[in-house]
Design a protein around this motif. Structure first.
Motif, short mmCIF file in Angstrom:
data_model
loop_
_atom_site.label_atom_id
_atom_site.label_comp_id
_atom_site.label_asym_id
_atom_site.label_seq_id
_atom_site.Cartn_x
_atom_site.Cartn_y
_atom_site.Cartn_z
N ASN A 183 -24.81 -25.02 -17.84
CA ASN A 183 -25.59 -26.26 -16.89
C ASN A 183 -25.65 -26.40 -15.53
O ASN A 183 -25.48 -26.43 -14.77
N ALA B 62 -26.43 -25.02 -12.26
CA ALA B 62 -26.89 -26.00 -11.69
C ALA B 62 -26.81 -24.91 -9.86
O ALA B 62 -26.94 -25.85 -8.97
N ASP C 23 -19.36 -31.70 -11.76
CA ASP C 23 -20.10 -29.78 -11.02
C ASP C 23 -21.15 -30.62 -9.42
O ASP C 23 -19.99 -31.82 -9.35
N MET D 237 -29.09 -34.97 -9.72
CA MET D 237 -30.77 -35.02 -10.10
C MET D 237 -31.12 -36.63 -10.40
O MET D 237 -30.42 -37.52 -10.16
N LEU E 276 -33.50 -37.04 -19.63
CA LEU E 276 -32.11 -35.54 -19.73
C LEU E 276 -32.69 -35.56 -21.56
O LEU E 276 -32.25 -34.69 -21.58
N PHE F 94 -37.37 -31.59 -22.87
CA PHE F 94 -36.76 -31.53 -21.18
C PHE F 94 -35.82 -31.04 -21.02
O PHE F 94 -34.73 -30.03 -20.93
N SER F 95 -37.09 -29.81 -20.05
CA SER F 95 -36.47 -28.88 -18.67
C SER F 95 -37.28 -28.18 -17.69
O SER F 95 -38.18 -28.64 -17.34
N THR F 96 -35.99 -27.43 -16.60
CA THR F 96 -37.19 -27.87 -15.35
C THR F 96 -36.59 -26.39 -14.61
O THR F 96 -36.89 -25.80 -14.16
N LYS F 97 -35.88 -25.30 -16.42
CA LYS F 97 -36.70 -24.38 -15.79
C LYS F 97 -36.94 -23.66 -16.51
O LYS F 97 -37.85 -24.48 -17.54
N GLY G 189 -36.69 -22.02 -19.76
CA GLY G 189 -35.39 -23.33 -20.81
C GLY G 189 -36.24 -23.65 -21.96
O GLY G 189 -37.57 -24.44 -21.61
N MET G 190 -35.41 -24.01 -22.63
CA MET G 190 -35.69 -24.88 -23.97
C MET G 190 -36.41 -25.63 -23.86
O MET G 190 -36.42 -26.78 -24.27
N GLY G 191 -35.36 -26.83 -23.15
CA GLY G 191 -35.23 -28.04 -22.86
C GLY G 191 -34.38 -28.51 -23.85
O GLY G 191 -34.88 -30.09 -24.70
N GLY H 259 -30.92 -28.10 -25.29
CA GLY H 259 -29.16 -28.26 -25.59
C GLY H 259 -28.85 -29.77 -25.59
O GLY H 259 -27.83 -29.99 -25.98
N LEU H 260 -29.24 -30.47 -24.62
CA LEU H 260 -28.86 -31.37 -24.90
C LEU H 260 -29.01 -32.58 -25.79
O LEU H 260 -28.24 -33.43 -25.97
N PHE I 2 -21.62 -35.11 -16.62
CA PHE I 2 -21.70 -35.60 -17.74
C PHE I 2 -19.86 -36.35 -18.43
O PHE I 2 -19.25 -35.45 -18.41
P1 ADP Z 1 -32.58 -26.64 -20.52
O1 ADP Z 1 -30.96 -25.81 -19.87
O2 ADP Z 1 -33.17 -25.09 -21.75
O3 ADP Z 1 -33.08 -26.56 -19.59
P2 ADP Z 1 -30.53 -28.64 -21.16
O4 ADP Z 1 -31.41 -30.01 -22.78
O5 ADP Z 1 -29.47 -27.62 -21.55
O6 ADP Z 1 -32.17 -27.44 -21.55
O7 ADP Z 1 -31.01 -29.15 -20.03
C1 ADP Z 1 -31.90 -30.23 -18.95
C2 ADP Z 1 -31.96 -29.97 -18.02
O8 ADP Z 1 -31.38 -30.63 -17.87
C3 ADP Z 1 -32.56 -28.65 -17.28
O9 ADP Z 1 -33.83 -28.06 -17.20
C4 ADP Z 1 -32.03 -29.12 -15.79
O10 ADP Z 1 -33.16 -29.48 -15.09
C5 ADP Z 1 -30.82 -30.16 -16.27
N1 ADP Z 1 -29.34 -30.56 -16.25
C6 ADP Z 1 -29.15 -30.10 -17.05
N2 ADP Z 1 -27.76 -30.04 -16.07
C7 ADP Z 1 -27.74 -30.70 -15.07
C8 ADP Z 1 -26.97 -29.81 -14.10
N3 ADP Z 1 -25.46 -29.95 -14.71
N4 ADP Z 1 -27.41 -30.36 -12.82
C9 ADP Z 1 -28.48 -30.07 -12.88
N5 ADP Z 1 -29.32 -30.45 -13.37
C10 ADP Z 1 -29.11 -30.31 -14.69
#
Ligand code: ADP
Length: 664
Positions: free
Chosen positions: A565, A569, A600, A605, A613, A618-621, A624-626, A628-629, A655
């Motif tokens: 991530n 980013a 990083d 954000m 988060l 929840f994803s901004t990509k 993205g599947m949202g 991971g976190l 993190f």
């Molecule tokens: P995904 O990577 O599939 O989108 P994640 O749960 O890993 O799902 O992350 C969710 C969202 O958190 C990402 O879409 C991203 O927008 C944001 N994000 C995660 N890590 C960072 C980071 N280090 N810097 C900025 N945004 C982040």
């Protein structure tokens, strides 16, 4: 709305009613008392009247008796006078008749005969008069009673006079021969003797009789015992002898008596006691009404609370009979309170398939061995539907502190359990999906990474072969090359094993692992990609080698996710200066926690994104599947640790993972 407020506190209706009732009672008692007093007064008046009437009748009777007696005596004296006026009458006639008269009338003490000149010629017992010429008009006038009698030719009484302290009076009877006065007969009466003779015993017992003169002075009395002046009394003229003499009769006993006074006092006393008790009752009623009001308020409050409860409540006595159920419990099982109350085990809502277990738990509750942490049972609704109930039992203690039964709170946990099960299944699926996604993403990286050791192995192999063919080589050279080849082969093997471990779903396996090694391994995976994206990775582990009970693969997955991530980013920022294209992994120990920071210098954000988060999906990509976190946090929490996000001070995101050194 214009509302006028009443400043007086409003009394509860029950109190108003009891006040009214008490006032009415007090009035009634007051009225009763008044009537009783009036009745007593009337009775007393009646009695006085009666006594007065009797007294008057007795007085009149006595007065009449006296009058008859005196008139009778007078007649006899007149007869004697008449007989004496006859020429033939000798001195013996007077003596005989007078003796007889004195003998038969004890009140007549002396009889004297005077001649026309007023000289005593005969008398019995003596001719000497104690008081020969009495002036009946008083004032020293010449006319004596005798003169008057002689002049009038009628009998005349004298005034009462004392003779040796004995009141006496005289009667003068003129003796006429034709119209010629021949003399006078004088009869001397003793007043005391008259009273003694004529007042009967019963009269003397009831009354005091006094003879009063014109001035109200007592001349004679039948008794020395004076009646009370407040007693009933009556006066009547004593005529004859007249001359203002009065007979006064006074009753000894006043009207009304001790018994009556006692009864009246008792009535007043009792009425007072009734008043007092009414007053006391008023206080008690007030207290009671206040208590009832408070109870009603409390009851209404409890009823409202009970009705609003979503938890089912069920009370049973010590024999297991249902004594109470609340509306929530009725809704839960579908039976009405009437159907349930009074039921004994087995109850109608027990599921037949769990009858044995339910009975066992029921018995345990009745014996006081209910699990304090509650227990779960499957119950049956009226429509045969089943539901899972979580039950807590507590002893029911009454106001006297006696244990009367058990109160159970029943929670319908069917929905909650279903949701939990669903969430668990979803989580499992997602973890698997995530692993596969991650694996897919890593496949190219792995292929690329495997290339390196394989190329190195191939080149070491070619080098060795070349050396062997040329024949110019030293023993050490060959060993060195083959050792390096072996290291590369081991590295390739480790990479392949990791992929294998990663893909193969196994239960989390916690073993004693070196945290620094896990960080290094994750590095190995991510470094090629970082390098490709022109990002530098910095390790700050200060030579620490902390050993923790963790699942290595899971923890690696977390670190890889966070690092990927961060790399994504930062690489998304075109104009990020080279010194900021840096990903730092920092290891530190804080008391009993190990802390890993993934820092990083990317775009960071906003706060609202940070808040969402860790929520699933929840994803901004765009692709993205949202997940991971979300999965990362689950894994860290599985290790009893925490994962959260902070802003990096000079821009970007950090993190933070903490894991307890000693795992429970
Ligand atoms: P995904 O990577 O599939 O989108 P994640 O749960 O890993 O799902 O992350 C969710 C969202 O958190 C990402 O879409 C991203 O927008 C944001 N994000 C995660 N890590 C960072 C980071 N280090 N810097 C900025 N945004 C982040």
């Amino acid at each position: 709305m214009n509302r006028t407020t009443d400043p007086r506190p409003r009394q509860p209706p029950a109190l108003q009613w009891s006040n009214w009732y008490l006032t009415a009672s007090k009035l009634a008692v007051g009225l009763l008392l008044g009537l009783l007093i009036a009745l007593l007064w009337l009775l007393r008046q009646n009695e006085i009247e009666e006594q007065r009437a009797t007294l008057i009748a007795d007085v009149l009777w006595l007065e009449q008796s006296l009058r008859f007696r005196l008139e009778g005596n007078t007649e006899q004296l007149q007869q004697l006078a008449l007989d004496l006026s006859q020429d033939s009458a000798g001195p013996a006639l007077f003596q005989t008749r007078s003796r007889h008269l004195i003998k038969t009338t004890s009140e007549l003490g002396q009889i004297v005969r005077l001649d026309a000149r007023g000289e005593a010629v005969d008398g019995l017992p003596t001719r000497v008069l104690a008081h020969p010429s009495l002036d009946i008009f008083g004032g020293g006038q010449a006319n004596t009673a005798m003169d008057l009698a002689n002049k009038l030719g009628k009998t005349v009484y004298s005034q009462v006079y004392p003779e040796q302290n004995q009141p006496q009076f005289e009667i003068y009877v003129p003796i006429f021969e034709n119209t010629q006065l021949r003399g006078t007969l004088i009869g001397v009466y003793s007043l005391n003797a008259l009273l003694k003779e004529l007042v009967p015993w019963w009269f003397a017992e009831k009354y005091q009789l006094r003879v009063l003169d014109g001035n109200g002075k007592t001349l004679a009395s039948n008794s020395r015992v004076d009646a009370s002046p407040s007693s009933l009394s009556y006066e009547v003229a004593f005529d004859p002898p007249g001359d203002g003499l009065m007979l006064q009769v006074t009753a000894y006993r006043a009207a009304g008596n001790v018994a009556q006074t006692l009864i009246a006092s008792l009535i007043v006393l009792l009425a007072g006691a009734v008043f007092w008790s009414l007053w006391a009752v008023r206080g008690l009623i007030r207290q009671r009404v206040a208590a009832e009001q408070a109870l009603r308020v409390e009851h209404a409050f409890r009823k409202a609370m009970e009705d609003s409860l979503t938890v089912g409540m069920r009370a049973r006595d010590r024999n297991g009979e249902i004594t109470y159920v609340n509306p929530a419990f009725c809704r839960m099982v579908g039976f009405s309170a009437e159907e349930l109350i009074g039921q004994r085990s087995p109850n109608c809502y027990w599921a037949p398939e769990e009858m044995e277990k339910t009975q066992r738990l029921h018995n345990a509750v009745m014996e006081g061995n209910a699990p304090p942490e509650g227990f779960e049972l499957r119950f049956k609704r009226k429509n045969e539907e089943r539901f899972d109930a979580l039950i807590y039992e507590a002893p029911l203690i009454d106001a006297d502190g006696k244990h009367t039964g058990w109160m159970g709170s029943v929670l319908d946990v069917t929905e909650r359990k279903r949701a939990e099960e669903l969430a668990r299944q979803q989580q499992e699926k997602l973890q698997l999906t995530s692993r596969l996604v991650t694996m897919g993403e890593m496949a190219s990286t792995l292929a690329h990474e495997l290339n390196q050791p394989l190329a190195a192995i191939a080149s070491y192999n070619t080098g060795c072969l070349n050396k062997l063919e040329s024949g110019s080589f030293t023993h050490e050279e060959l060993i060195n090359a083959l050792t390096k080849l072996g290291v590369q082969a081991q590295r390739a093997g480790r990479i392949i094993r990791r992929v294998h471990d990663f893909v193969r779903k196994s239960e989390p396996k916690r073993t004693l692992c070196d945290l620094a090694e896990i960080i290094d391994d994750s590095f190995g995976f991510i470094e090629p990609e970082a390098r490709k994206r022109n990002i530098r990775i910095v390790r700050e582990i200060q030579g620490m080698r902390p050993e923790l009970m963790v699942d290595q693969v899971m923890l690696e997955q977390v670190l890889l996710n966070l690092m990927r991530n961060a790399i994504e980013a930062m690489s998304a920022m075109d104009r990020l200066p080279p010194e900021r294209r840096r990903l730092t992994i920092k290891l530190a120990q804080l008391d009993d926690q190990m802390e890993i920071r993934v820092i990083d210098h990317g775009p960071g954000m906003p706060r609202e994104v940070q808040e969402k988060l860790f929520t699933p999906f929840f994803s901004t990509k765009p692709d993205g599947m949202g997940m991971g976190l979300n999965i990362c946090r689950s894994i860290i929490e599985f290790h009893h640790g925490r994962l959260w996000v902070e802003d990096t001070p000079e821009g970007g995101i950090t993190f933070v993972i903490t894991i307890p050194v000693r795992q429970p």
